[in-house]
Design an enzyme around this catalytic site. Structure first.
Site, PDB file in Angstrom:
ATOM      1  CB  ALA A   1      -2.003  -5.930  -0.423  1.00 41.55           C
TER       2      ALA A   1
ATOM      3  CG  ASP B   1      -7.236  -6.179  -0.906  1.00 39.35           C
ATOM      4  OD1 ASP B   1      -6.089  -6.516  -0.565  1.00 39.35           O
ATOM      5  OD2 ASP B   1      -7.979  -5.480  -0.188  1.00 39.35           O
ATOM      6  CG  HIS B   2      -1.724 -10.583  -3.075  1.00 37.18           C
ATOM      7  ND1 HIS B   2      -2.024 -11.878  -2.711  1.00 37.18           N
ATOM      8  CD2 HIS B   2      -0.705 -10.693  -3.973  1.00 37.18           C
ATOM      9  CE1 HIS B   2      -1.231 -12.723  -3.337  1.00 37.18           C
ATOM     10  NE2 HIS B   2      -0.429 -12.036  -4.118  1.00 37.18           N
ATOM     11  NE  ARG B   3      -6.162  -5.579   2.379  1.00 37.65           N
ATOM     12  CZ  ARG B   3      -6.973  -4.664   2.921  1.00 37.65           C
ATOM     13  NH1 ARG B   3      -6.775  -4.269   4.172  1.00 37.65           N
ATOM     14  NH2 ARG B   3      -7.966  -4.143   2.218  1.00 37.65           N
ATOM     15  CB  VAL B   4      -9.497 -10.695  -0.223  1.00 39.20           C
ATOM     16  CG1 VAL B   4     -10.719 -11.594  -0.411  1.00 39.20           C
ATOM     17  CG2 VAL B   4      -9.725  -9.699   0.907  1.00 39.20           C
TER      18      VAL B   4
END
Length: 426
Positions: free
Chosen positions: A212, A388-391
């Protein structure tokens, strides 16, 4: 007696490789350790040397093909053995197999004279499949062209020159005779997507479809770095380095990466775990003739400014010369990409998957800035941080980037004597 050369196990879990380019043709004499073929894997581009001295009997795999490790890719006739004793394609008729393999790979027996003019009757035309398609679309007979490539190979430029010289329009000439009209707007060239370019395409598609991704951009005043560089210019010359902005960026990154460890991590999609790296192997996205590659500066935290400059220059030079070692492409934890002097205002770097962060360094040039309530000219440039917006949350990414900018704008506060020492370990 023939020796079958198999695609070797290159290690690091590589199960297959792509045949990018053959350096030899059927019938050619080769010596031990002479490069035979360039192979691209997920890890690196490598040249496979000849394990024996002899003559190329058969090339079994065409350029552009993906083959598993252990596949026989070429057979070498050892001294005293007949060259044509091995069929070129599994299951093919022996009489036609060598011709089929040569045509598929753009290779022909060495009996075709390298300095020949237009092919004589019965001689095999030496051209890749892409060039054959181009010639067909342009309505040009390959047999009428003098090849200027290695060993008399007909290139796309040769076809285009023949098209121009013959006065052929893309819409008419020769189309009726060959059963296919040329493109309405003129000849087209089809370039196979192979080698590093194919790997980049696959990698970028996987990165964009998995992470993301979002990008945060901020402005940095590089004037203090320029001033510091001027002060240490003589020492840099004595050390044999030319410190650009990038060594300062790499050197400045270590402390923010320690403060914000999530940016020095990868996401294991199989186990759903964030793997935080406690070492700092920073990658440099490097433009080469074949596309972008990312050599790794291992243990960047152990090096001073001049040593980083020296190593970045070495890695970039090796990447462009296709001389990188496999280990120099492995283990990266964070990547930096520079768009150089023509980088524009900003760009949005794509993550080097599975890493969760990449920093873009853009054009630095004199611009108006407000300092102490006055408008002055400073050397300003933008930094873009893709995450990475997931992290990594946006606030964390912003804090990281501003911490990096603070260091870049105050280099004297953290640079040490070892940074500008002439020794190799500096």
């Amino acid at each position: 007696m023939h020796y079958d050369v198999k695609l070797p196990d290159i290690g690091e879990g590589v199960a297959e490789g792509e045949i990018v380019r053959w350096f030899v043709v059927a019938g050619q004499a080769v010596t031990e350790e002479q490069p035979l073929v360039e192979v691209m894997t997920d890890k690196a581009s490598v040249e496979i040397p000849s394990p024996r001295t002899g003559t190329i009997a058969t090339i079994h795999v065409a350029e552009g093909a993906m083959v598993p490790v252990g596949t026989v890719i070429v057979s070498i006739a050892l001294e005293g053995a007949p060259v044509g004793a091995v069929p070129a394609a599994r299951g093919a008729e022996p009489a036609a197999a060598a011709a089929a393999a040569g045509s598929a790979a753009g290779l022909v027996p060495a009996t075709l004279a390298a300095t020949a003019g237009p092919a004589s009757a019965g001689a095999r035309v030496q051209a890749t499949p892409a060039v054959r398609v181009l010639a067909k679309q342009a309505g040009v007979a390959l047999e009428s062209i003098r090849g200027t490539g290695p060993g008399g190979t007909i290139t796309a430029d040769d076809v285009m020159r023949a098209t121009t010289g013959a006065g052929i329009s893309g819409a008419t000439a020769g189309a009726g005779d060959r059963g296919a009209a040329a493109p309405a707007d003129g000849p087209e060239e089809r370039v196979p997507l192979r080698g590093l370019r194919r790997r980049i395409a696959d990698h970028m598609r996987r990165s964009l479809s998995t992470a993301a991704q979002f990008t945060f951009v901020a402005e940095c005043d590089f004037t203090p770095i320029l001033e510091h560089r001027d002060r240490v210019r003589d020492r840099a010359t004595a050390a044999g380095v030319k410190p650009t902005f990038l060594p300062y960026v790499f050197r400045a990154l270590i402390e923010p990466l320690r403060r914000f460890p999530l940016l020095n991590s990868v996401l294991d999609d199989d186990t759903h775990e964030i793997v935080i790296k406690r070492y700092y192997h920073l990658g440099l996205a490097t433009n080469t003739d074949d596309g972008l590659t990312v050599p790794i500066l291992h243990h960047c935290d152990r090096l001073g400014l001049f040593a980083i400059a020296r190593e970045l220059d070495r890695l970039a030079t090796a990447a462009r010369a296709h001389k990188l070692k496999v280990e120099e492409l492995q283990g990266g934890t964070f990547t930096v990409t520079s768009t150089g002097a023509h980088g524009g205002v900003l760009a949005t770097p794509i993550l080097h998957h599975p890493q969760v962060a990449i920093l873009g360094v853009h054009e630095v040039k004199p611009r108006p800035a407000v300092v102490g309530g006055k408008i002055v000219i400073r050397s300003l440039g933008n930094l873009s941080l893709s995450l990475d917006h997931r992290v990594v949350d946006g606030a964390v990414g912003a804090d990281f980037l501003y911490a990096l900018i603070e260091r870049l704008q105050t280099p004297e506060s953290w640079l040490e004597a070892r940074d500008v020492a002439a020794g190799e370990g500096a």
